[in-house]
Write an enzyme that holds these catalytic residues in place. Structure first.
Site, short mmCIF file in Angstrom:
data_model
loop_
_atom_site.label_atom_id
_atom_site.label_comp_id
_atom_site.label_asym_id
_atom_site.label_seq_id
_atom_site.Cartn_x
_atom_site.Cartn_y
_atom_site.Cartn_z
N LYS A 274 -15.55 1.32 51.40
CA LYS A 274 -14.19 1.78 51.18
C LYS A 274 -13.37 1.60 52.46
O LYS A 274 -13.94 1.59 53.55
CB LYS A 274 -14.21 3.28 50.83
CG LYS A 274 -14.74 3.60 49.44
CD LYS A 274 -14.67 5.11 49.19
CE LYS A 274 -15.22 5.46 47.82
NZ LYS A 274 -14.41 4.96 46.71
N ARG A 348 -21.75 6.27 38.23
CA ARG A 348 -22.27 5.97 36.89
C ARG A 348 -23.76 5.60 36.95
O ARG A 348 -24.49 5.84 36.00
CB ARG A 348 -21.41 4.86 36.26
CG ARG A 348 -21.44 3.55 36.98
CD ARG A 348 -20.28 2.62 36.61
NE ARG A 348 -19.00 3.03 37.19
CZ ARG A 348 -17.86 2.40 36.97
NH1 ARG A 348 -17.80 1.36 36.18
NH2 ARG A 348 -16.74 2.84 37.54
#
Ligand code: BES
Ligand code: MN
Ligand code: ZN
Length: 498
Positions: A274, A348
């Site tokens: 990020k 996920r």
């Protein structure tokens, strides 16, 4: 903050709060104080813009004729429209106003008011609950605060004729607040303090409430073939953990309800790293797990008559020489293979194994997962609703009702085959992101659905809800504890003693 209930008499010192009614006058005690002060309350109302809207406050300092440091008028709004949630707002606003005022104690006089549907005891308990929720602070790392910067308010007394009944109504609410505070603490702690092992250790404290707590380490997860979860944690020096909590308050033969949380204790993005700006926010990427832990505390604390399983997948997502690479293929516990195209779509992957494990081992009535899963949900819904995705209309209805009742709102978004197709991979059973940015929150939910094995399931994307940049009436800015009240209410209204 200490909270007490007493009969409705004026205190000898400190601050007192009385009600003002929209379009009308004051509550009985308000009218009495107005008389004592030769109309000072009336004059204040006549001079300013105070119109007694719900939660609006006007303050009188040291009014002549009254032996108190201050009198606060708080607007009830329209008495007919005052519900439990509105009452919580009143309590929250009182605390916000007085927390750092120099006042140490306040008494809120809950007079009976015509038109208010809530019973006085319930009204009193809800005001106390809102006040308590707003009084939360996380101060432990401030070592140099000057006394004048420290909050002053330490005690709130609710004066109400039915003080015994009010106290009783408050008991379970106080337990829920303790769960909310636990979640807020976990979410606010930085990632050098809360990482998979320490989060699991914190949850172990629930054992003294009667919660069974089990912690699986990497070796055990490897045996279970949890390749999706383990892949996310493999770049970190912190060992990944699977936290399993059980509260058995129901009948032995009843299938449990199950809550599953994403617990990424820090999300750097991994090799798909990020940008630096704002990365510190990713300390609260364990918000889903934090909510599940706090919820277990709330349910056990109030001895809920239901069997509950709480599961949290705890990992740290780091880039390193041992981190997984974009393009790696992992095998999940379900046997399905996943091409990891982006290591930042890690939540996920963690939930894939946590969901499969939960349904496989516990055969629950339903599974609800909570996850700070996608930035896209913040774009879609802002900070007002969690995104709700589900394969079960009944569960959606119940969650929506619980959301309205608690103010922790949810909004359903669609699932469907066309979205599911976007996850097809040329090399594995699926890839962890879709080819483009369209419908990012939906494709994430669609990915999760591949691991619920047909069990009734709902997914709450709480990326916009776990942390708040603004104060709300019952939620100070910072870690919100979102979801504890919502899911406690879902359980209380639908799954206890039925
Ligand atoms: N933890 C983030 C999602 C997030 C973003 C939570 C902002 C709270 C605030 C999640 O793991 C993530 O990185 N998601 C990616 C998915 C993308 C790579 C498909 C995202 O939303 O950008
Ligand atoms: Mn991520
Ligand atoms: Zn994440």
């Amino acid at each position: 903050m200490k909270i007490a209930f007493a009969s409705p008499s004026l205190p000898a010192a400190g601050a007192v709060v009385v009600f003002a009614l929209e379009g009308r006058n004051f509550s009985a005690t308000g009218a009495y104080l107005d008389k004592l002060s030769a109309g000072a309350l009336s004059r204040v109302v006549a001079t300013g813009r105070f119109s007694a809207k719900r939660g609006e406050i006007v303050e009188l300092l040291a009014p002549a004729g009254i032996d108190l440091s201050r009198v606060l008028l708080i607007g009830l709004g329209k008495p007919e429209a005052l519900d439990a949630l509105g009452a919580e707002t009143l309590g929250g606003n009182v605390v916000a106003r007085l927390a750092s005022s120099g006042e140490e104690a306040v008494t809120v006089i809950v007079d009976e008011v015509e038109g208010v549907a809530l019973k006085p005891a319930e009204l009193a308990a809800r005001i106390a609950y809102g006040a308590l929720l707003r009084s939360y602070r996380f101060d432990k790392y401030h070592t140099k605060k000057k006394p004048e910067d420290k909050p002053s308010l330490a005690k709130l007394t609710i004066g109400v004729a039915q003080d015994g009944a009010a106290k009783k109504a408050f008991q379970p609410l106080e337990k829920i607040a303790e769960g909310v505070f636990f979640t807020r603490d976990l979410v606010t702690e930085p990632a050098n303090i809360i990482y998979p092992e320490t989060l699991a250790k914190q949850a172990k404290a629930l054992e003294k409430l009667g919660v069974e707590v089990e912690v699986l380490g990497e070796a055990q997860m490897r045996k279970l073939c949890m390749g999706a979860l383990l892949g996310v944690g493999q770049g970190s020096v912190r060992e990944s953990q699977l936290l399993v909590m059980r509260w058995n308050g129901g009948k032995a033969k009843d299938a449990p309800v199950a809550f599953i949380g994403k617990g990424v204790t820090f999300d750097t993005g991994g090799i798909s790293i990020k940008p630096a700006a704002g990365m510190e926010d990713m300390k609260w990427d364990m918000g889903g797990a934090g909510t599940v832990v706090g919820l277990m505390k709330a349910l056990a604390g109030r001895k809920a008559k239901v069997n509950v399983v709480g599961v949290a997948g705890l990992v740290e997502n780091m880039p390193s020489g041992s981190a997984q690479r974009p393009g790696d293929v992992v095998t999940s516990m379900s046997g399905q293979t996943i091409e990891v195209l982006n290591t930042d779509a890690e939540g996920r992957l963690v939930l894939a194994d946590a969901l499969w494990y939960t349904q496989d081992r516990f055969k629950p009535k339903f599974m609800i997962d909570l996850a700070t899963l996608t930035g896209a949900i913040i774009i879609a819904l802002g900070n007002e609703y969690a995104g709700l995705f589900s394969n079960d209309d009944g569960l959606v209805e119940k969650l929506t009702a619980a959301g309205k009742a608690t103010g922790e709102q949810v909004w359903r978004l669609p699932l469907g085959e066309a979205y599911d197709k976007m996850l097809e991979s040329p090399i594995a059973d699926m890839q962890n992101i879709s080819g483009d940015r369209a419908a990012g929150s939906i494709t994430a939910a669609q990915f999760l659905q591949r691991f619920v094995n047909g069990v009734p399931w709902a997914h709450l994307d709480i990326a916009a809800m776990a942390w708040s940049k603004k104060d709300k009436p019952t939620v100070p800015k910072g870690g919100t504890g979102y979801g504890v009240r919502l899911l406690d209410r879902l359980v209380a209204d639908n799954y206890e003693g039925k």
